[in-house]
Design an enzyme around this catalytic site. Sequence first.
Site, PDB file in Angstrom:
ATOM      1  N   GLU A  99     -11.283  -7.699   6.081  1.00 16.20           N
ATOM      2  CA  GLU A  99     -10.039  -7.051   5.665  1.00 16.20           C
ATOM      3  C   GLU A  99      -9.389  -7.797   4.509  1.00 16.20           C
ATOM      4  OE1 GLU A  99      -8.048  -4.657   5.664  1.00 16.20           O
ATOM      5  OE2 GLU A  99      -7.792  -3.688   7.600  1.00 16.20           O
ATOM      6  N   ASP A 100      -8.607  -7.072   3.731  1.00 15.41           N
ATOM      7  CA  ASP A 100      -7.848  -7.706   2.656  1.00 15.41           C
ATOM      8  C   ASP A 100      -6.616  -8.434   3.197  1.00 15.41           C
ATOM      9  OD1 ASP A 100      -6.643  -5.296   3.397  1.00 15.41           O
ATOM     10  OD2 ASP A 100      -6.342  -4.578   1.352  1.00 15.41           O
ATOM     11  N   ASP A 103      -0.986  -7.003   8.022  1.00 17.71           N
ATOM     12  CA  ASP A 103       0.465  -6.948   7.862  1.00 17.71           C
ATOM     13  C   ASP A 103       1.069  -6.699   9.249  1.00 17.71           C
ATOM     14  OD1 ASP A 103       2.921  -6.730   6.527  1.00 17.71           O
ATOM     15  OD2 ASP A 103       2.653  -4.616   6.100  1.00 17.71           O
ATOM     16  N   PHE A 152       5.415  -8.291  -0.665  1.00 22.19           N
ATOM     17  CA  PHE A 152       4.371  -7.308  -0.977  1.00 22.19           C
ATOM     18  C   PHE A 152       3.555  -7.840  -2.153  1.00 22.19           C
ATOM     19  CE2 PHE A 152       2.309  -3.535  -2.522  1.00 22.19           C
ATOM     20  CZ  PHE A 152       1.937  -2.908  -1.346  1.00 22.19           C
ATOM     21  N   ARG A 165      -5.468  -3.574  -8.627  1.00 20.13           N
ATOM     22  CA  ARG A 165      -6.556  -4.085  -7.791  1.00 20.13           C
ATOM     23  C   ARG A 165      -7.476  -5.045  -8.543  1.00 20.13           C
ATOM     24  NH1 ARG A 165      -6.772  -0.951  -3.041  1.00 20.13           N
ATOM     25  NH2 ARG A 165      -6.184   1.232  -3.293  1.00 20.13           N
TER      26      ARG A 165
HETATM   27  P1  IMP Z   1      -0.959  -3.028   8.566  1.00 13.49           P
HETATM   28  O1  IMP Z   1      -1.476  -1.843   9.328  1.00 13.49           O
HETATM   29  O2  IMP Z   1       0.546  -3.024   8.503  1.00 13.49           O
HETATM   30  O3  IMP Z   1      -1.494  -4.348   9.060  1.00 13.49           O
HETATM   31  O4  IMP Z   1      -1.338  -2.837   7.053  1.00 13.49           O
HETATM   32  C1  IMP Z   1      -2.624  -2.796   6.674  1.00 13.49           C
HETATM   33  C2  IMP Z   1      -2.813  -2.279   5.275  1.00 13.49           C
HETATM   34  O5  IMP Z   1      -1.590  -2.098   4.536  1.00 13.49           O
HETATM   35  C3  IMP Z   1      -3.602  -3.301   4.485  1.00 13.49           C
HETATM   36  O6  IMP Z   1      -4.979  -3.206   4.753  1.00 13.49           O
HETATM   37  C4  IMP Z   1      -3.218  -2.950   3.072  1.00 13.49           C
HETATM   38  O7  IMP Z   1      -4.022  -1.874   2.629  1.00 13.49           O
HETATM   39  C5  IMP Z   1      -1.777  -2.490   3.199  1.00 13.49           C
HETATM   40  N1  IMP Z   1      -0.880  -3.607   2.859  1.00 13.49           N
HETATM   41  C6  IMP Z   1      -0.128  -4.346   3.710  1.00 13.49           C
HETATM   42  N2  IMP Z   1       0.565  -5.293   3.063  1.00 13.49           N
HETATM   43  C7  IMP Z   1       0.238  -5.169   1.759  1.00 13.49           C
HETATM   44  C8  IMP Z   1       0.620  -5.893   0.577  1.00 13.49           C
HETATM   45  O8  IMP Z   1       1.413  -6.846   0.569  1.00 13.49           O
HETATM   46  N3  IMP Z   1       0.053  -5.457  -0.583  1.00 13.49           N
HETATM   47  C9  IMP Z   1      -0.823  -4.412  -0.643  1.00 13.49           C
HETATM   48  N4  IMP Z   1      -1.215  -3.732   0.433  1.00 13.49           N
HETATM   49  C10 IMP Z   1      -0.693  -4.093   1.632  1.00 13.49           C
HETATM   50 MG    MG Z   2      -6.608  -2.420   3.879  1.00 14.85          MG
END
Ligand code: IMP
Ligand code: MG
Length: 182
Positions: A99-100, A103, A152, A165
Site C-alpha cells: 500500500e501507499d 490513513d 495530506f 503522482r
Molecule cells: P484510508 O481508507 O483512509 O486508510 O485511505 C486509504 C487511501 O486514501 C489511500 O490508499 C490513498 O489512496 C488515500 N489517501 C489517504 N491519505 C492520503 C494522502 O495524504 N495523500 C494522498 N492520498 C491519500
Molecule cells: Mg491507495
Amino acid sequence: MLEEDIAEILIDEKTLQARIRELGEQISRDYQGKRPILVGVLKGAFMFMADLIRHISIPHEIDFMATSSYGAATESSGIVRILKDLDTPISGRDVLIVEDIIDTGLTLDYLLRILRARNPASIRVCTLLDKRERRRIPIPLDYVGFEIPNKFVVGYGLDFGEIYRNLPYIAVLKPEIYRGNE
Ligand code: IMP
Ligand code: MG
C-alpha cells in the site's frame, strides 16, 4: 510547473529510496524459501511496488488490485469498490499487500476481509506511509516505511485530484491548492 505547488518536502528521494531498500531486504529475509505474491493497490502503490521489488532477492510474483473509495477527495468513506480484482488465485499462497498509505484504515480493513476469505496461507501488509493518528480501525501493519503526521501528502504515487503522482518525493502542497477541494 508542479513544483511551484509544493509547500514542503516531507521525505526526500534519497531518504525514501534508502528505506525502501531496507524494506526489500527485510522482506527477502522474512520470506526466505517461500514464493510470495505481492499485491499492489492501485493506483497509489505503483511506484513504491516498482522500487520495492528491485530490492527483493527471493522469487516472488506480483499482482494488482484497484479500489476506489466513494466520497470527497481527501477523505475516506469506508465504502470501497473493487475496480480491478486479482488475476491470481491466492488460496494457500503467501500474500503481501503493498500500500501507499494507511490513513483511516477503512480501505485496507475492507481489502483484508475480502482477501482473507480466499484462504491464503498468510497475509501481511507493507505500507510506505502510516498516518497513525488518523486511524479509525486498528490494522496490523507488518512493514512500515515511515510514520507521517496528519497532513495530506502527494508524490511518489500519491495524488491530489490525480496529479502529482510522478514526483520522486513525498510532499505537502501549498494550502491554496487544497482549498475548495476538501
Ligand atoms: P484510508 O481508507 O483512509 O486508510 O485511505 C486509504 C487511501 O486514501 C489511500 O490508499 C490513498 O489512496 C488515500 N489517501 C489517504 N491519505 C492520503 C494522502 O495524504 N495523500 C494522498 N492520498 C491519500
Ligand atoms: Mg491507495
